[in-house]
Design a protein around this motif. Structure first.
Motif, PDB file in Angstrom:
ATOM      1  N   THR A   1      -4.356  -0.424  -2.001  1.00 32.50           N
ATOM      2  CA  THR A   1      -4.110  -0.071  -0.592  1.00 32.50           C
ATOM      3  C   THR A   1      -4.105  -1.339   0.263  1.00 32.50           C
ATOM      4  N   CYS A   2      -4.959  -1.416   1.270  1.00 30.14           N
ATOM      5  CA  CYS A   2      -4.916  -2.546   2.202  1.00 30.14           C
ATOM      6  C   CYS A   2      -5.277  -3.880   1.557  1.00 30.14           C
TER       7      CYS A   2
ATOM      8  N   ILE B   1      -1.186  -2.381   7.041  1.00 31.03           N
ATOM      9  CA  ILE B   1      -1.696  -2.002   5.724  1.00 31.03           C
ATOM     10  C   ILE B   1      -1.826  -3.263   4.860  1.00 31.03           C
TER      11      ILE B   1
ATOM     12  N   HIS C   1      -1.948  -2.518  -6.950  1.00 32.36           N
ATOM     13  CA  HIS C   1      -2.114  -1.595  -5.833  1.00 32.36           C
ATOM     14  C   HIS C   1      -3.591  -1.381  -5.523  1.00 32.36           C
TER      15      HIS C   1
ATOM     16  N   GLY D   1       0.797  -1.217   0.000  1.00 30.58           N
ATOM     17  CA  GLY D   1       0.000   0.000   0.000  1.00 30.58           C
ATOM     18  C   GLY D   1       0.828   1.263   0.000  1.00 30.58           C
ATOM     19  N   SER D   2       2.030   1.214   0.596  1.00 31.72           N
ATOM     20  CA  SER D   2       2.914   2.374   0.628  1.00 31.72           C
ATOM     21  C   SER D   2       4.013   2.202  -0.419  1.00 31.72           C
TER      22      SER D   2
END
Length: 330
Positions: A115-116, A289, A113, A85-86
């Motif tokens: 996020t979580c 995440i 991608h 996520g990052s």
């Protein structure tokens, strides 16, 4: 019983930062009483990156350990998926950086991608690749450094986030029962502003009204709004994933949920899911995440709480608001 899209989990691994951070430490940074902070967040401790540690190094470490556990080399991998996520940096894609770290050249490497829910998207994608014989071995890496983007003026999110990495190596199924039985993702964009980092993209730039502030690069979350929206949409989503899931666990041996928050995990009790069949890592890892799901999967498998032939429900929510779930037989 449905015929699954065939694949098998060959191995899993985790890599955690050395630094253990108690909720009392974070509560002090947020000016919140420690007892109140732990009760609200459901987190006792989490790991945060310290000097000299990076999400890239942790992800590569987890990948190497997963390869070793399966007695394979990086050269045996057809596709490397970054499911984090990052971001490590905007360009190039993070998967290329993991490939470089692992000494891999020539394999397909890219990110999914969400996020979580990035790991769930990657797991579905890997199942499609292996099940249709486009690939034999797929390596998924999820590594998070959310502690670097916390705003301690917002205690709700700061008390939840932890750092860490996990890797999952997938290959061909050994039995007709193994694989992906069901997958579903739904997005409710009315919740898009409930969880966000506004800086770092093209929508907010130096020419925007008011310019860019440091806080625009920090994590922002409206937990109560997320919870209200999730409470409304998740039961219907579960029924569309598999009829009966909003009132029980038909045909499911164990639930591997995203560790969003104590309140999010508590929602599962409304669905009649027995607590002893739900895997929880939130108290000791926090919300990591996208790495939360594979970390929880790794700890479940390595502890022997799930075994070959068991059917798992992997489920969670991510920013967007997106809801996702997979049903997998080990």
């Amino acid at each position: 019983m449905t015929t699954p899209l065939p694949f098998r989990i060959l191995s899993t691994a985790q890599a955690l930062p050395q630094r253990v951070v108690t909720t009392a430490e974070v509560a002090a940074l947020c000016s919140v009483p420690a007892g109140v902070a732990e009760a609200r967040s459901g987190v006792r401790e989490r790991r945060w990156l310290s000097e000299g540690e990076t999400a890239l190094a942790l992800g590569a470490q987890a990948a190497r350990e997963a390869l070793s556990a399966a007695q394979l080399e990086i050269g045996d991998v057809d596709v490397l998926l970054n499911a984090s996520g990052s971001q490590l940096q905007p360009i190039p894609d993070g998967a290329a950086l993991y490939a470089r770290e692992l000494g891999a050249s020539g394999l397909a490497a890219y990110s999914l991608h969400g996020t979580c829910l990035s790991f769930l998207l990657a797991l579905q994608h890997a199942a499609l690749l292996i099940g249709t014989q486009r690939a034999q071995h797929v390596l998924i890496v999820s590594s998070e450094s959310g502690s670097l983007g916390l705003n301690f003026a917002e205690a709700e999110s700061s008390l939840l986030i932890g750092d860490g990495a996990a890797a999952v190596l997938l290959g061909p199924a050994e039995s007709a029962a193994q694989g992906l039985h069901a997958a579903r993702f739904e997005t409710y964009p009315e919740g898009a502003a409930h969880t966000q980092i506004r800086g770092g993209g093209s929508l907010l730039n130096d020419r925007s009204p008011g310019g860019i502030q440091r806080e625009d690069y920090l994590f922002e979350m409206q937990g109560l709004s997320i919870l209200k929206l999730a409470s409304r949409v998740v039961p219907g989503f579960l029924e569309r994933l598999r009829p009966g899931l909003s009132a029980g666990l038909p045909g499911i041996d164990r639930v591997i949920p995203h560790q969003a928050s104590a309140s999010g995990l508590a929602l599962m009790r409304r669905y009649g899911w027995p607590e002893e069949r739900i895997e929880v890592t939130l108290p000791t890892l926090g919300n990591v995440i996208a790495a939360s799901l594979p970390l929880t999967l790794h700890q479940t498998l390595s502890s022997g709480r799930a075994n070959p032939g068991d059917r798992l429900l992997l489920v969670g929510t991510g920013a967007g608001l997106t809801v996702g779930g997979l049903i997998v037989t080990l």
